[in-house]
Write an enzyme that holds these catalytic residues in place. Structure first.
Site, mmCIF file in Angstrom:
data_model
loop_
_atom_site.group_PDB
_atom_site.id
_atom_site.type_symbol
_atom_site.label_atom_id
_atom_site.label_comp_id
_atom_site.label_asym_id
_atom_site.label_seq_id
_atom_site.Cartn_x
_atom_site.Cartn_y
_atom_site.Cartn_z
ATOM 1 N N ASP A 25 0.866 -1.188 0.000
ATOM 2 C CA ASP A 25 0.000 0.000 0.000
ATOM 3 C C ASP A 25 0.906 1.242 0.000
ATOM 4 O O ASP A 25 2.049 1.156 -0.448
ATOM 5 C CB ASP A 25 -0.957 -0.063 1.203
ATOM 6 C CG ASP A 25 -2.240 0.706 0.947
ATOM 7 O OD1 ASP A 25 -2.149 1.916 0.667
ATOM 8 O OD2 ASP A 25 -3.337 0.120 1.014
ATOM 9 N N HIS A 85 2.085 1.944 -3.217
ATOM 10 C CA HIS A 85 1.122 2.858 -3.821
ATOM 11 C C HIS A 85 1.587 4.304 -3.773
ATOM 12 O O HIS A 85 0.810 5.216 -3.965
ATOM 13 C CB HIS A 85 -0.250 2.699 -3.167
ATOM 14 C CG HIS A 85 -0.870 1.353 -3.402
ATOM 15 N ND1 HIS A 85 -2.115 1.010 -2.951
ATOM 16 C CD2 HIS A 85 -0.406 0.255 -4.062
ATOM 17 C CE1 HIS A 85 -2.401 -0.245 -3.308
ATOM 18 N NE2 HIS A 85 -1.362 -0.716 -3.975
#
Ligand SMILES: *[C@@H]1O[C@H](CO)[C@@H](O)[C@H](O)[C@H]1NC(C)=O
Ligand SMILES: *[C@@H]1O[C@H](CO)[C@@H](O)[C@H](O)[C@H]1NC(C)=O
Ligand SMILES: *[C@@H]1O[C@H](CO)[C@@H](O)[C@H](O)[C@H]1NC(C)=O
Length: 407
Positions: free
Chosen positions: A219, A242
């Site tokens: 993430d 991310h």
């Protein structure tokens, strides 16, 4: 004369020696041995360190250890260093850890140094299989707490250096209510498909620095929550992951402003997003987000390099047509180079009720298939200087930029 000089010299030497000497607490002295559970040993070493009126150092030597959830609390009487050279494993089964929110938690103290070449291994594989991120956003709560690896709550004037956080079951690190807190030479590692495993998340904290740190996870590499002030992210390598994110913000009325963020000299490689600010539409938060600066950033094959997303609404948890009330001002993207995985290298989607002010694009030279990537913008008129794309028609944030469940 000679004699008294010698006495004075040796006295000074002794005083110096005492001042620098610190109490060393090896966990083996507390019954902590490799291949055993060291929860009690570390807890007891901490009690002694925290009560000591001189600086102390707890040492966890090389080797592999097991450990349950632990809270290491202040206030303490003198600085404490915890040097971890071994690998400490969390129970693989999430239901076996009795702790709140974080597996290893430091609270209410100052002058903490967490150092060493060791590893906090969250053994997340079992948790990743159980995780259902969508459920979290539909309001369903699982009975099993999926814990983060490390928590620093109300810890001031402290630092983390050398150690690694591996395969956390959830976020790797949570920094909350901290002042003057530095990560330098820290490492985060987890599989690219591990859900919700943000590297370092912070909130309500001032003067946090993340320096020379390598983060590869499933993430956001770094995510800044509400109340983040005077934050520096510098020399960070991110990927997989991310990207580096401010937000998500504005979901709740209780949030605090974000101000003064510099992300500098960072490299993102094969990440889903590069640098991003995200706020919730259809939400009550009216905070301001100001003085956010991204500069000297290299993007290597980043799907969505630059994003302002004020319609951040993962899992269709809200109505995107109701504009975000979060006000963004003074945001710059400067000297950003590299390659984009999408034709839109720059997507700036601001709120129609509170448009973005003072956005600058200066030398943003991101290529898609060898050609300059384009910029799509809504409710913002960025100042464009140097080599940078001018705004084309309004665009939407690509779906890939919204895959991650928000915080
Ligand atoms: C940390 O610093 C803040 C701001 O100076 C202060 O309010 C707080 O009491 C300090 N906390 C500790 C544990 O020293
Ligand atoms: C900030 O924290 C560091 C430890 O990381 C400490 O050495 C330094 O003195 C602190 N600065 C202030 C102003 O207290
Ligand atoms: C770019 O990244 C994607 C994954 O995001 C990967 O599948 C692809 O092979 C990469 N391309 C290059 C040229 O590195």
């Amino acid at each position: 004369m000679k004699f008294s000089t010698a006495i004075i010299v040796s006295f000074l030497f002794l005083a110096e020696f005492c001042a620098v000497q610190s109490l060393v607490l090896d966990i083996s002295k507390f019954g902590g041995a490799p291949n055993s559970d060291i929860t009690l040993a570390l807890g007891n070493a901490w009690k002694e360190a925290c009560a000591s009126t001189t600086a102390s150092k707890i040492v966890i030597p090389g080797g592999t250890y097991k450990m349950g959830g632990i809270e290491l609390k202040g206030p303490c009487k003198a600085p404490i260093e915890v040097q971890v050279d071994g690998t400490i494993q969390a129970p693989a089964d999430p239901s076996q850890i009795k702790a709140a929110d974080q597996w290893v938690k430091f609270l209410y103290m100052e002058h903490l140094t967490l150092s060493g070449k060791g590893v906090f291994d969250g053994q997340g594989a079992t948790a990743y299989k159980q995780a259902q991120p969508a459920a979290a956003w539909s309001g369903k709560k699982s009975n099993v707490k999926i814990l983060m690896n490390l928590g620093f709550m109300f810890v001031n004037n402290s630092m983390v250096t050398g150690v690694t956080s591996k395969d956390s079951k959830n976020f790797h690190v949570m920094v909350l209510g901290c002042n003057n807190f530095t990560f330098d030479g820290f490492t985060v590692t987890a599989p690219s498909d591990s859900p919700n495993t943000d590297g370092i998340h912070m909130g309500r904290s001032t003067d946090v620095k993340i320096l020379n740190t390598n983060i590869g996870t499933g993430d956001d590499c770094v995510s800044l929550g509400d109340g983040s002030r005077k934050i520096t992210v510098q020399g960070v390598k991110c990927g997989p992951g991310h990207g580096i994110s401010v937000g998500s913000l504005g979901r709740y009325t209780t949030e605090d402003n974000v101000e003064g963020v510099t992300v500098k000299s960072c490299t993102l490689t094969a990440t889903q997003n590069g640098v991003r600010i995200k706020t919730w539409p259809d939400a009550p938060g009216t905070i301001t987000v100001s003085d956010i600066h991204f500069e000297d950033i290299t993007m290597n094959n980043v799907t969505n390099p630059i994003i302002i997303d004020q319609e951040y609404c993962p899992w269709n948890a809200c109505n995107k047509k109701v504009p975000s009330k979060v006000k963004l001002s003074k945001t710059s993207f400067k000297n950003i180079q590299g390659t984009s995985g999408a034709p839109e290298g720059v997507v700036l989607v601001c709120s129609s009720t509170v448009p973005c002010d003072g956005v600058e694009l200066n030398n943003v030279d991101v290529k898609f298939n060898g050609k300059p990537a384009i910029a799509k913008c809504s409710n913002v008129k960025p100042t464009v200087t140097g080599t940078a794309p001018a705004c084309q028609a309004p665009g939407a944030v690509p779906a890939a930029g919204r895959k991650s469940p928000a915080k």
